[in-house]
Design an enzyme around this catalytic site. Sequence first.
Site, PDB file in Angstrom:
ATOM      1  CD  GLU A  60      -1.429  -2.338   2.019  1.00 12.30           C
ATOM      2  OE1 GLU A  60      -2.249  -2.979   2.699  1.00 12.30           O
ATOM      3  OE2 GLU A  60      -0.212  -2.632   1.965  1.00 12.30           O
ATOM      4  CB  CYS A  83      -0.645  -4.077   8.635  1.00 12.13           C
ATOM      5  SG  CYS A  83       0.347  -2.656   8.144  1.00 12.13           S
ATOM      6  CB  SER A 177      17.419 -38.509 -12.241  1.00 13.91           C
ATOM      7  OG  SER A 177      18.341 -37.541 -11.756  1.00 13.91           O
ATOM      8  CD1 TRP A 179      18.456 -32.994 -18.925  1.00 16.70           C
ATOM      9  CD2 TRP A 179      17.603 -32.550 -16.922  1.00 16.70           C
ATOM     10  NE1 TRP A 179      19.264 -32.052 -18.338  1.00 16.70           N
ATOM     11  CE2 TRP A 179      18.761 -31.769 -17.108  1.00 16.70           C
ATOM     12  CE3 TRP A 179      16.920 -32.445 -15.711  1.00 16.70           C
ATOM     13  CZ2 TRP A 179      19.237 -30.891 -16.136  1.00 16.70           C
ATOM     14  CZ3 TRP A 179      17.375 -31.572 -14.757  1.00 16.70           C
ATOM     15  CH2 TRP A 179      18.525 -30.807 -14.974  1.00 16.70           C
ATOM     16  NE  ARG A 193      15.274 -25.493  -8.849  1.00 18.07           N
ATOM     17  CZ  ARG A 193      16.469 -25.955  -9.184  1.00 18.07           C
ATOM     18  NH1 ARG A 193      17.407 -25.110  -9.612  1.00 18.07           N
ATOM     19  NH2 ARG A 193      16.737 -27.237  -9.093  1.00 18.07           N
ATOM     20  CB  THR A 205      19.701 -34.402  -3.670  1.00 21.07           C
ATOM     21  OG1 THR A 205      18.541 -35.236  -3.565  1.00 21.07           O
ATOM     22  CG2 THR A 205      19.590 -33.567  -4.932  1.00 21.07           C
ATOM     23  CG  LEU A 213      19.933 -26.967  -4.634  1.00 17.33           C
ATOM     24  CD1 LEU A 213      19.919 -27.241  -3.140  1.00 17.33           C
ATOM     25  CD2 LEU A 213      18.927 -27.859  -5.349  1.00 17.33           C
ATOM     26  N   GLY A 307      15.309 -36.252  -2.989  1.00 19.27           N
ATOM     27  CA  GLY A 307      15.093 -37.555  -3.580  1.00 19.27           C
ATOM     28  C   GLY A 307      13.952 -38.316  -2.945  1.00 19.27           C
TER      29      GLY A 307
END
Length: 395
Positions: A60, A83, A177, A179, A193, A205, A213, A307
Site C-alpha cells: 500500500e 495492517c 535422472s 533428464w 523455484r 541429492t 539449487l 530424492g
Amino acid sequence: MTLPGIDGATDRLLMAEAIALARAALGTTAPNPAVGCVVALGDRIIGRGATQPGGRPHAEVVALADAGEAARGATAYVTLEPCAHHGRTPPCADALIAAGVARVVVAHAHDPDPRVQGRGIVRLRDAGIVVETGLMAEQAASILAGFTKTVTQGLPWVTLKLGVTLDGCIATRTGESRWITGPAARGVVQQMRAEHDAILVGIGTVLADDPGLRCGLPGLGDRPRWRVVADSLLRAPLGSQIVRQASTHPLILLASPDAPAERARLLREAGVTILHSETEPSGRIDLRRALRRLSEIGLTSVLSEGGSHMAGALLKAGLVDRLAWHRAPLLLGDAGLPALQGVGIERLADAFRLRLLSREEYAEDVLETYEVLSPTSGREIASGIAPAVSSGTSA
C-alpha cells in the site's frame, strides 16, 4: 459486508492486476506476505505497488507513493487486509486514510496475524472509507498460503515436486535422472523455484548431483533466497556448488547436534549457516522440528526437490501441502528407483489421500497438482492453496 458492484468488470480487472503484482513478489518478501496494491481513479490506474524484498515497504505504501496526490478520492485494490499495527513502519490502514482514498477493495479480508485480524478494515471504516471485501479472495489466498500457515501453525508451506516416469520412478537404479522431464517442464520448475522462499533437498541429492539449487530464469538468479539441505553429519563437500556459493547465496544445513565440530567450523568459514536440529532414531533429521526452526527464522514456503527418501519422509510426517507430480512418457520397470521410499504402507486404508487440483501438459510431459489429505481419514492436514503453479522435474 460486501457491497453491491464488487463483481463489476472494472473491479475484477484492477484486482487481477493487484494479484499479479503480489504473485511477482512471491519468494522475496518473507517473513512478510507477498501483497499487491493498485490505486485507481475509475478504470485508470494511478499507482501500483507490491511488498518489497525483505518485507518492507508494504504494498500500500509503495502504491500510494506512486499515485501521489492523485490518490485522494481514489479506490485502492489490495490483496490482503491492510495492517493496523505499528511495527518498523506505521500501519498501512493509516497510510490509506492519510492519502484520502475514498474506497478500499480487499481480496483476503482478514489478515491471520493476531495483531491485525480485522482491525485494519475497522480502522478504515471508522475513518469513513467504503470498504468492500472478498473479490477474488481464492486467488489472493493462494498467494498468501505460506504466510497463513506460518502464522497459524508455525510451519512453512511445503510443495513436494517430483519428476517421474509413468511407472513412478525418479531415476534408474544407478541414479541416472537427467533428464526425465523435458525442457518445457523444467522451465516451469524454475518459476516454482522463484516463487518459494527456499529449496529443500537431502544430502544424498547434493552428493549425487552437485546441484546449484538456483533459479535459472533471466533476472531471477538470486532466487530462491535460501537453499536448505538436511545434512545430519555435515557431509556437504566444501567444493560443492552450494557451499562455494554460500557466501553470496544463503545456504542452511540442518545438522544433528552430534555433527563433527571441525566440519561445522570449516563450513561456517565458507559462509554456511548451520541449524542444529533433533534427529530421529534412524539418525535422519526430524523434519517437523527442522521445518519449525526454518519458520522461526522467517521462511514461509519451501519447495522440496529432494530424492525419494526426502519425499517419503515429508509425506509420512504429514508436512506436505501440495504434491506436484510431473509425469514423463518413460518406463523403467523394476530397474527404476521409486519416487517414495521409507513410507512402508501395507494397507490401502493407510494410503495417502490426494485431491486433484489441476492437470496441465508441457510438450510430452503432464503436470498433476494435488492437495495432500490425511493418510487415514481424508481430512486435510493443511489449508490454503499452493503459493505457486506447481510443477516437477527429475529429482
